[in-house]
Scaffold this active site. Structure first.
Site, PDB file in Angstrom:
ATOM      1  N   ASP A   1     -74.908  29.257 -36.336  1.00 49.16           N
ATOM      2  CA  ASP A   1     -76.250  29.231 -35.751  1.00 49.16           C
ATOM      3  C   ASP A   1     -77.085  28.126 -36.389  1.00 49.16           C
ATOM      4  O   ASP A   1     -76.963  27.850 -37.585  1.00 49.16           O
ATOM      5  CB  ASP A   1     -76.978  30.571 -35.961  1.00 49.16           C
ATOM      6  CG  ASP A   1     -76.213  31.742 -35.361  1.00 49.16           C
ATOM      7  OD1 ASP A   1     -75.595  31.558 -34.308  1.00 49.16           O
ATOM      8  OD2 ASP A   1     -76.226  32.823 -35.966  1.00 49.16           O
TER       9      ASP A   1
ATOM     10  N   ASP B   1     -81.236  26.505 -36.470  1.00 54.56           N
ATOM     11  CA  ASP B   1     -82.650  26.673 -36.127  1.00 54.56           C
ATOM     12  C   ASP B   1     -83.299  25.307 -35.931  1.00 54.56           C
ATOM     13  O   ASP B   1     -83.304  24.484 -36.848  1.00 54.56           O
ATOM     14  CB  ASP B   1     -83.405  27.411 -37.239  1.00 54.56           C
ATOM     15  CG  ASP B   1     -83.215  28.917 -37.161  1.00 54.56           C
ATOM     16  OD1 ASP B   1     -82.495  29.369 -36.269  1.00 54.56           O
ATOM     17  OD2 ASP B   1     -83.783  29.630 -38.006  1.00 54.56           O
TER      18      ASP B   1
ATOM     19  N   ASP C   1     -81.180  28.074 -32.010  1.00 50.88           N
ATOM     20  CA  ASP C   1     -82.393  28.856 -31.838  1.00 50.88           C
ATOM     21  C   ASP C   1     -83.601  27.930 -31.854  1.00 50.88           C
ATOM     22  O   ASP C   1     -83.699  27.035 -32.702  1.00 50.88           O
ATOM     23  CB  ASP C   1     -82.528  29.891 -32.956  1.00 50.88           C
ATOM     24  CG  ASP C   1     -81.535  31.030 -32.813  1.00 50.88           C
ATOM     25  OD1 ASP C   1     -80.997  31.207 -31.700  1.00 50.88           O
ATOM     26  OD2 ASP C   1     -81.295  31.753 -33.799  1.00 50.88           O
TER      27      ASP C   1
END
Length: 319
Positions: free
Chosen positions: A102, A104, A154
């Site tokens: 993931d 950000d 994200d």
């Protein structure tokens, strides 16, 4: 005056007794069980390769272009700026057990938007919804762009004016003061003060990889990052440093199990874990420390490596 003095002494003596009762005994490390080099190879195995980094960078830049174009042509709002944050910025990103990871990418507006926070989130969602076949998820605090089988990016949305000390994060219901850059800066300061050789970063990766192997819900990667930066115990060997740091982290759980955000808004990164989940984590963590101690006392690298393998999974090299 005397009763107060006695109470103070009582607290001090009681604290010493508790410290004695709950302190960890020193163990004798066996040089034959030195798995430092295996840990270094393990760190390479759970880190992003250069091709994957390049693919991630290209995907991130494509999202930025889409968002810029959308706000230029389809809204009257200003064009946002972007800031990579979280584990990518901290250099502690690991590949999960399923091969995914993931990232950000903060979307920052430098004036307070004239729309509600959820509306601003929807604008960002609309800008990137067709970027991948797998589409997006509109979460409470971000828009998640899904690159199925590879990674997720994200997109948390913020605003910060010249008059604001900290940014405000858009959620589905409100603006919430939050400062990821402050957190990254705190982590970097800890790293520079405590570690010159990169060991602290490697330890964070080891703990994150360990948590990713557990079947039950564990604390987030950022929680482990805060713990390691706070309780880091350096050693020439990564296996010993990992064990000593794990003990120091566990000792911090005496009164309550928390991972306090050292930056704004000062929240607890374990807040989403319920009592049972915290208990499961502490039980698993105790087993980790027990097995780590056993590994460090073995009479061969092979025996020690096999114990570490049980905790870290099949990416941990045997020899």
């Amino acid at each position: 005056m005397l009763p107060i003095l006695l109470r103070v002494l009582g607290v001090a003596v009681g604290g010493l007794i508790l410290k004695k009762l709950f302190s960890d005994e020193e163990i004798k490390y066996n040089d034959m069980a030195n798995t430092h080099n295996q840990f270094l190879k393990f760190e390479q195995a759970i880190s992003l390769t250069l091709p994957r980094k390049n693919k991630l960078i290209a995907s991130r830049q494509a999202l930025q272009r889409r968002i810029i174009e959308y706000f230029k042509t389809k809204t009257t709002l200003p064009v946002p700026k972007f800031y990579i944050q979280g584990s990518y910025k901290m250099k502690t990103m690991v590949v999960k057990k399923d091969g995914s990871y993931d990232v950000d990418l903060g979307v920052y507006f430098l004036t307070k938007p004239s729309v509600e926070p959820i509306t601003l989130q929807k604008y960002v969602a609309d800008a990137v919804k067709d970027q991948t076949v797998s589409g997006i998820e509109h979460r409470d605090k971000c828009i998640r762009v899904i690159y199925k089988g590879d990674f997720d990016i994200d997109l948390p949305v913020y605003y910060k004016t010249l008059y604001d000390k900290h940014p405000f994060l858009a959620t589905k219901t409100k603006w919430q003061e939050s400062d990821p850059k402050e957190l990254c800066d705190w982590f970097e300061k800890q790293r520079k003060e405590k570690d010159k050789g990169g060991q602290l970063l490697r330890l964070v990766k080891y703990f994150k990889a360990w948590a990713g192997q557990r079947n039950k819900r564990m604390p987030s990667g950022i929680a482990f990052s805060i713990w390691v930066a706070t309780y880091y115990k350096a050693n020439l060997r990564d296996d010993i440093a990992f064990y000593e740091t794990a003990k120091a982290i566990r000792n911090s759980f005496f009164w309550e199990t928390i991972s306090r955000n050292p930056a704004t808004p000062g929240d607890d990164f374990l807040a989403k874990l319920d009592y049972t989940q915290k208990s499961n984590f502490k039980e698993a963590f105790n087993v980790l420390i027990r097995d780590a101690e056993e590994a460090l006392q073995q009479d061969s690298q092979l025996k020690a490596s096999n114990i570490w393998l049980q905790q870290f999974g099949d990416k941990f090299p045997i020899i």
